[in-house]
Write a protein that holds these residues in place. Structure first.
Motif, mmCIF file in Angstrom:
data_model
loop_
_atom_site.group_PDB
_atom_site.id
_atom_site.type_symbol
_atom_site.label_atom_id
_atom_site.label_comp_id
_atom_site.label_asym_id
_atom_site.label_seq_id
_atom_site.Cartn_x
_atom_site.Cartn_y
_atom_site.Cartn_z
ATOM 1 N N MET A 178 -13.505 39.498 -71.937
ATOM 2 C CA MET A 178 -13.350 39.077 -70.545
ATOM 3 C C MET A 178 -12.060 39.621 -69.940
ATOM 4 N N GLU A 179 -10.974 39.661 -70.717
ATOM 5 C CA GLU A 179 -9.714 40.207 -70.222
ATOM 6 C C GLU A 179 -9.835 41.694 -69.932
ATOM 7 N N ILE A 180 -10.527 42.423 -70.805
ATOM 8 C CA ILE A 180 -10.708 43.858 -70.598
ATOM 9 C C ILE A 180 -11.522 44.113 -69.330
ATOM 10 N N VAL A 181 -12.581 43.338 -69.125
ATOM 11 C CA VAL A 181 -13.397 43.503 -67.919
ATOM 12 C C VAL A 181 -12.560 43.188 -66.678
ATOM 13 N N LYS A 182 -11.799 42.096 -66.707
ATOM 14 C CA LYS A 182 -10.969 41.725 -65.552
ATOM 15 C C LYS A 182 -9.916 42.779 -65.262
ATOM 16 N N ASP A 183 -9.251 43.284 -66.310
ATOM 17 C CA ASP A 183 -8.222 44.300 -66.123
ATOM 18 C C ASP A 183 -8.814 45.600 -65.578
ATOM 19 N N VAL A 215 -17.254 48.746 -65.123
ATOM 20 C CA VAL A 215 -17.613 48.548 -66.529
ATOM 21 C C VAL A 215 -19.131 48.609 -66.620
ATOM 22 N N TYR A 216 -19.649 49.554 -67.432
ATOM 23 C CA TYR A 216 -21.087 49.743 -67.578
ATOM 24 C C TYR A 216 -21.503 49.342 -68.985
ATOM 25 N N LEU A 217 -22.448 48.395 -69.085
ATOM 26 C CA LEU A 217 -22.989 47.959 -70.366
ATOM 27 C C LEU A 217 -24.485 48.266 -70.366
ATOM 28 N N ARG A 218 -24.862 49.342 -71.063
ATOM 29 C CA ARG A 218 -26.255 49.806 -71.073
ATOM 30 C C ARG A 218 -27.184 48.700 -71.582
ATOM 31 N N GLY A 219 -28.252 48.461 -70.836
ATOM 32 C CA GLY A 219 -29.220 47.445 -71.197
ATOM 33 C C GLY A 219 -28.853 46.043 -70.727
ATOM 34 N N PHE A 220 -27.641 45.866 -70.216
ATOM 35 C CA PHE A 220 -27.210 44.554 -69.734
ATOM 36 C C PHE A 220 -26.936 44.603 -68.238
ATOM 37 N N GLY A 221 -26.003 45.468 -67.824
ATOM 38 C CA GLY A 221 -25.674 45.586 -66.408
ATOM 39 C C GLY A 221 -24.328 46.217 -66.195
ATOM 40 N N SER A 222 -23.898 46.216 -64.958
ATOM 41 C CA SER A 222 -22.637 46.843 -64.582
ATOM 42 C C SER A 222 -21.774 45.864 -63.807
ATOM 43 N N THR A 275 -9.697 33.919 -32.828
ATOM 44 C CA THR A 275 -10.269 34.952 -33.688
ATOM 45 C C THR A 275 -9.198 35.425 -34.656
ATOM 46 N N ILE A 276 -9.631 35.723 -35.861
ATOM 47 C CA ILE A 276 -8.715 36.256 -36.865
ATOM 48 C C ILE A 276 -9.339 37.521 -37.445
ATOM 49 N N ILE A 277 -8.490 38.390 -37.934
ATOM 50 C CA ILE A 277 -8.955 39.627 -38.544
ATOM 51 C C ILE A 277 -8.815 39.494 -40.050
ATOM 52 N N ILE A 278 -9.927 39.681 -40.742
ATOM 53 C CA ILE A 278 -9.915 39.668 -42.206
ATOM 54 C C ILE A 278 -9.761 41.120 -42.651
ATOM 55 N N PRO A 279 -8.684 41.444 -43.360
ATOM 56 C CA PRO A 279 -8.452 42.842 -43.730
ATOM 57 C C PRO A 279 -9.451 43.346 -44.770
ATOM 58 N N GLU A 280 -9.513 44.659 -44.911
ATOM 59 C CA GLU A 280 -10.359 45.284 -45.926
ATOM 60 C C GLU A 280 -9.894 44.833 -47.309
ATOM 61 N N HIS A 281 -10.848 44.514 -48.198
ATOM 62 C CA HIS A 281 -10.484 44.029 -49.531
ATOM 63 C C HIS A 281 -11.593 44.349 -50.529
ATOM 64 N N ASN A 282 -11.263 44.271 -51.797
ATOM 65 C CA ASN A 282 -12.213 44.539 -52.874
ATOM 66 C C ASN A 282 -12.696 43.230 -53.474
ATOM 67 N N ILE A 283 -13.973 43.226 -53.909
ATOM 68 C CA ILE A 283 -14.523 42.058 -54.587
ATOM 69 C C ILE A 283 -15.272 42.524 -55.837
ATOM 70 N N PRO A 284 -15.253 41.726 -56.910
ATOM 71 C CA PRO A 284 -16.033 42.085 -58.097
ATOM 72 C C PRO A 284 -17.500 41.734 -57.883
ATOM 73 N N SER A 285 -18.373 42.510 -58.510
ATOM 74 C CA SER A 285 -19.807 42.280 -58.384
ATOM 75 C C SER A 285 -20.481 42.646 -59.698
ATOM 76 N N PHE A 286 -21.641 42.034 -59.951
ATOM 77 C CA PHE A 286 -22.417 42.342 -61.146
ATOM 78 C C PHE A 286 -23.790 42.826 -60.730
ATOM 79 N N LYS A 287 -24.202 43.969 -61.290
ATOM 80 C CA LYS A 287 -25.534 44.499 -61.029
ATOM 81 C C LYS A 287 -26.277 44.545 -62.354
ATOM 82 N N PRO A 288 -27.310 43.720 -62.529
ATOM 83 C CA PRO A 288 -28.042 43.691 -63.804
ATOM 84 C C PRO A 288 -28.861 44.960 -64.013
#
Length: 90
Positions: free
Chosen positions: A29-34, A42-49, A68-81
């Motif tokens: 989990m630490e490696i994936v988060k880092d 992170v790509y795990l064949r047969g499981f997801g990305s 009104t407020i402006i939400i700046p551009e940002h990154n989010i983690p996602s999982f694709k099975p």
């Protein structure tokens, strides 16, 4: 299923003690988060990305103050099975 349940199942199936399995799961989990924090996918064949998606800047409204407020551009983690994972769940 919780992390403790996962550790118990892996320990039961492999015969490895729970402390070693817990250390392995925590390390994974630490490696994936880092990796995601550094912008690497992170790509795990047969499981997801585990991928980093970029959200564009957008305008939102604060309803309580009626401003009104402006939400700046940002990154989010996602999982694709993977397709095999999806077909097994269906």
């Amino acid at each position: 299923m919780t992390k403790a349940d996962i550790v118990n199942e892996i320990s039961k199936n492999t015969g490895v003690d729970k402390h070693s399995v817990l250390a392995s799961v925590e390390s994974f989990m630490e490696i994936v988060k880092d990796s995601l924090a550094n912008g690497d996918n992170v790509y795990l064949r047969g499981f997801g990305s585990f991928v980093v998606k970029k959200r564009a800047q957008k305008t939102a409204r604060n309803i309580s103050k009626n401003t009104t407020i402006i939400i700046p551009e940002h990154n989010i983690p996602s999982f694709k099975p993977a397709k095999t994972f999806l077909s097994k769940v269906k």
